[in-house]
Design an enzyme around this catalytic site. Structure first.
Site, PDB file in Angstrom:
ATOM      1  N   ASP A 250       0.837  -1.198   0.000  1.00 38.53           N
ATOM      2  CA  ASP A 250       0.000   0.000   0.000  1.00 38.53           C
ATOM      3  C   ASP A 250       0.876   1.253   0.000  1.00 38.53           C
ATOM      4  O   ASP A 250       2.082   1.199   0.225  1.00 38.53           O
ATOM      5  CB  ASP A 250      -0.929  -0.019   1.214  1.00 38.53           C
ATOM      6  CG  ASP A 250      -2.215   0.759   0.978  1.00 38.53           C
ATOM      7  OD1 ASP A 250      -2.283   1.529   0.005  1.00 38.53           O
ATOM      8  OD2 ASP A 250      -3.152   0.596   1.782  1.00 38.53           O
ATOM      9  N   HIS A 251       0.230   2.375  -0.227  1.00 34.39           N
ATOM     10  CA  HIS A 251       0.903   3.652  -0.457  1.00 34.39           C
ATOM     11  C   HIS A 251       1.975   3.943   0.605  1.00 34.39           C
ATOM     12  O   HIS A 251       1.680   4.096   1.786  1.00 34.39           O
ATOM     13  CB  HIS A 251      -0.131   4.769  -0.454  1.00 34.39           C
ATOM     14  CG  HIS A 251       0.404   6.085  -0.909  1.00 34.39           C
ATOM     15  ND1 HIS A 251       0.431   6.452  -2.240  1.00 34.39           N
ATOM     16  CD2 HIS A 251       0.960   7.113  -0.226  1.00 34.39           C
ATOM     17  CE1 HIS A 251       0.954   7.655  -2.356  1.00 34.39           C
ATOM     18  NE2 HIS A 251       1.289   8.080  -1.152  1.00 34.39           N
TER      19      HIS A 251
END
Length: 698
Positions: A250-251
């Site tokens: 994820d980011h």
């Protein structure tokens, strides 16, 4: 990739493609500094195609993979049909709605030039304070698995040959739905046997359905950094579950291990640990990940074979999506974005999700000749029906409000106008900015209430996503609760409509309300279906996909918690009423003994004695009398079916129960079956509960 005016920056594109060798781009410019608030499929396609042309001519000359958070329809594509949030889809107890939402989202995403959707969520929703509860499919492993299976099928279909489908990226492996303090990315503590029993099934279902990619969760589980964990991301995900697709972090999650979580010495160390311990293939939003990878390979700290392993998976995904043959957007798909058929599909999902939790003295449905006062901004707003991940991550801005939709979508009041051909009497009632209503407005509200036969109040939340949705407690907004308390003094029946992404504690509101209708986050097409249920054109058929707590300490209560534990929620999992009275028979079985290899058929008949056709979800649970050394579950959902029963008609619903499904994981992660009496319960803790006892033997 955009300049300050929001236009594509050709120099930046060439830099990232040629110099940084970027192979994937995620998100919509509408979430950043883009020129438009909400980008149409055609505008997004022009952007993605322009970047794709550069990618094919420069750098590695490999087409770019475009990813978008199309989590409830293509919610970032202008005028694409938007479906209920995950909890609403789960409340239908109809996996076909998860499939349809995924199918339409995929087609509209592909129309914009994106081939990859970051959905669905396969996390089990346990902690009710968690901001992303609304994206998931509830607290039960069986319901979750069924919805995930349908959703992945809708997004992907035969995606290797069907250019109207996308690659699904299932989120977020694993445990995000039980943060220790209820807040995004906080620590999770899940014993391994409970992880296997309750949290893995959603991901097992996704992988069995052919999910092509998975996104890992953030933070840590049991103190171990998920992004760096060989146990969770290689031994469990790859070896045990057999996942062979692309895994994305994820980011900025890998860099956060050094910057925020202190599980790595520095950024380079974080990348080193992620590559050598796990099987991660990509890192979202992290411009230094690839640079650190090259540095580590050149230093001999990471083998080229490890990089080749990930590159092979990514290239295979691009090949499966047809990017080497047809790298540009499928423009013919733009013609169907936001079609009447799609909007109708979204409304059908909303209609089956609406959950009637209380209906004293026949307060609902409303009668055409009744004078009704409608109160609350949630009844007069499209944006509030949509919630987060709706136009933007955090929903429309304060300046955009409903104007951004340009008439696409509706509100509850708009639905009532269409249904009744009358202008509803409306008062906003309370403010959404935390400030109390002024005394003059409250006086006018009470005056209108005294002129009404009934009062419908819309209560709930404002849009949020991620950290912006973190809360300290579940209590309903104090201003909203106060307005309801003042309306109660008028002594008129109050019908409360809940528009919320997680269960806010109602306290006295539940007591003074004659009826309560949970609409969850129905999406921008939810107004008309809500109106149809309020006025009895449709009988509600939704069921609670999670336990609705009565008190704060119940924020983690589930239907499958230990048998000893108190379970006294406001409304239990699986609860929901309809307008038509249904008569259930006693349960019949073809054997009173349950043994491995000898399943038992369970059946119940249902008769509709009402004046409306009724869709009815029938839920079957098991409860063991005891387990040797392990506490049995209060109720464990083993099967469900939704049937439609015409007025005056009857039907028989059948299930099959096996001894094998009553096996559970012990602390050694071995599945065990304990002989004991077993209660088979239909529709536990509802007015139509039926129970029969079998004997589980070996």
């Amino acid at each position: 990739l955009l300049d300050r005016s929001g236009h594509l920056n050709a120099s930046a594109v060439e830099y990232w493609i040629s110099k940084k060798m970027v192979g994937s781009v995620v998100d919509s410019p509408g979430n950043g500094q883009g020129e438009y608030a909400w980008y149409s499929a055609a505008t997004l396609a022009n952007l993605t195609n322009s970047v794709q042309q550069v990618a094919l001519a420069q750098g590695s000359r490999v087409p770019v993979l475009w990813g978008l958070d199309s989590v409830r329809g293509a919610n970032f594509v202008k005028h694409a049909a938007m479906f209920p949030a995950g909890i609403g889809i789960a409340a239908t107890f109809q996996p076909k709605h998860a499939y349809e939402a995924g199918r339409i989202a995929a087609r509209d995403t592909r129309a914009a030039g994106y081939q990859w959707a970051f959905a669905p969520s396969a996390d089990l929703n346990v902690e009710k304070r968690w901001a992303h509860n609304y994206l998931g499919f509830g607290e039960d492993p069986l319901l979750l698995s069924s919805m995930v299976r349908g959703s992945v099928g809708g997004y992907q279909g035969e995606y290797r040959g069907d250019r109207a489908r996308v690659a699904a990226c299932v989120k977020n492996f694993i445990g995000s739905g039980v943060p220790f303090n209820g807040k995004e990315r906080s620590a999770k503590f899940i014993p391994d046997n409970l992880l296997y029993e309750y949290y893995l099934p959603g991901f097992e279902a996704a992988i069995a359905a052919g999910a092509s990619s998975i996104m890992q969760s953030g933070g840590n589980v049991n103190g171990e950094a998920m992004s760096l964990s060989g146990y969770y991301l290689r031994r469990l995900l790859r070896d045990k579950l057999g996942f062979r697709g692309v895994m994305i972090a994820d980011h900025d999650e890998i860099l956060a291990q050094a910057r925020e979580f202190h599980t790595a010495a520095n950024f380079t160390d974080a990348v080193f640990l992620a590559l050598n311990n796990t099987s991660v293939d990509m890192s979202a939003g992290d411009s230094t990940f690839s640079a650190n990878t090259i540095e580590l390979v050149n230093a001999g700290s990471v083998g080229e074979d490890r990089v080749t392993e990930s590159v092979a998976r990514i290239i295979q995904l691009k090949k499966d999506l047809g990017l080497f043959d047809a790298p540009f957007s499928e423009r013919q798909l733009q013609e169907t974005v936001g079609s009447a058929q799609d909007v109708n599909a979204a409304r059908m999902a909303v209609s089956e999700s609406l959950t009637l939790l209380k209906n004293d003295n026949g307060a609902l449905p409303l009668k055409p000749n009744e004078r009704v006062l409608f109160v609350g901004p949630h009844l007069n707003s499209t944006a509030l029906l949509g919630g987060g991940w709706n136009v933007h991550r955090q929903g429309p801005t304060a300046s955009e409000r409903d104007d951004v939709y340009e008439g696409f979508g509706d509100s509850v009041l708009a639905g009532i106008r269409k249904l009744t051909n009358r202008e509803p009497v409306y008062h906003p009632g309370f403010r959404l900015d935390g400030r109390p209503s002024d005394s003059a407005a409250l006086t006018n509200l009470i005056r209108l209430a005294r002129q009404a036969d009934k009062i419908v109040v819309g209560l709930g939340e404002t849009p949020y996503a991620g950290h912006m949705g973190d809360i300290n407690e579940l209590s309903l907004d104090a201003n909203q609760a106060y307005v309801v308390s003042q309306l109660a003094l008028v002594n008129r029946p109050i019908i409360t409509v809940l528009i919320e992404g997680r269960p806010r504690l109602l306290k006295d509101v539940a007591t003074v309300s004659s009826a309560v209708l949970n609409a969850y986050l129905p999406g921008i097409h939810g107004g008309l279906p809500i109106a149809e249920v309020l006025y009895g054109k449709v009988s509600p058929s939704g069921r609670q996909p999670f336990t609705y707590p009565r008190y704060e300490y119940q924020s983690r209560d589930t239907i499958w918690q230990g048998l000893y534990n108190e379970y006294t929620p406001q409304w239990p999992f699986g609860y929901g009423l309809g307008y038509s009275p249904l008569v259930y028979s006693n349960i019949t079985v073809d054997s009173n003994e349950l043994r491995p290899g000898q399943p038992v058929k369970v059946s119940v008949s249902i008769r509709n004695d009402g004046q409306l056709d009724q869709k009815e979800s029938v839920l079957l649970y098991t409860t063991q009398g005891f387990r040797t050394g392990y506490e049995p579950e209060l109720y464990r959902l083993r099967g469900f079916d939704k049937v439609e029963i015409g007025k005056g008609m009857a039907t028989v619903v059948e299930f099959t129960v096996t001894a094998e499904e009553l096996a559970y994981y012990n602390r050694d992660l071995v599945r065990v079956i304990d002989p004991s009496p077993v209660n088979i319960t239909i529709n536990a803790m509802t007015p139509n509960e039926r129970v029969i006892t079998l004997n589980l033997a070996l």
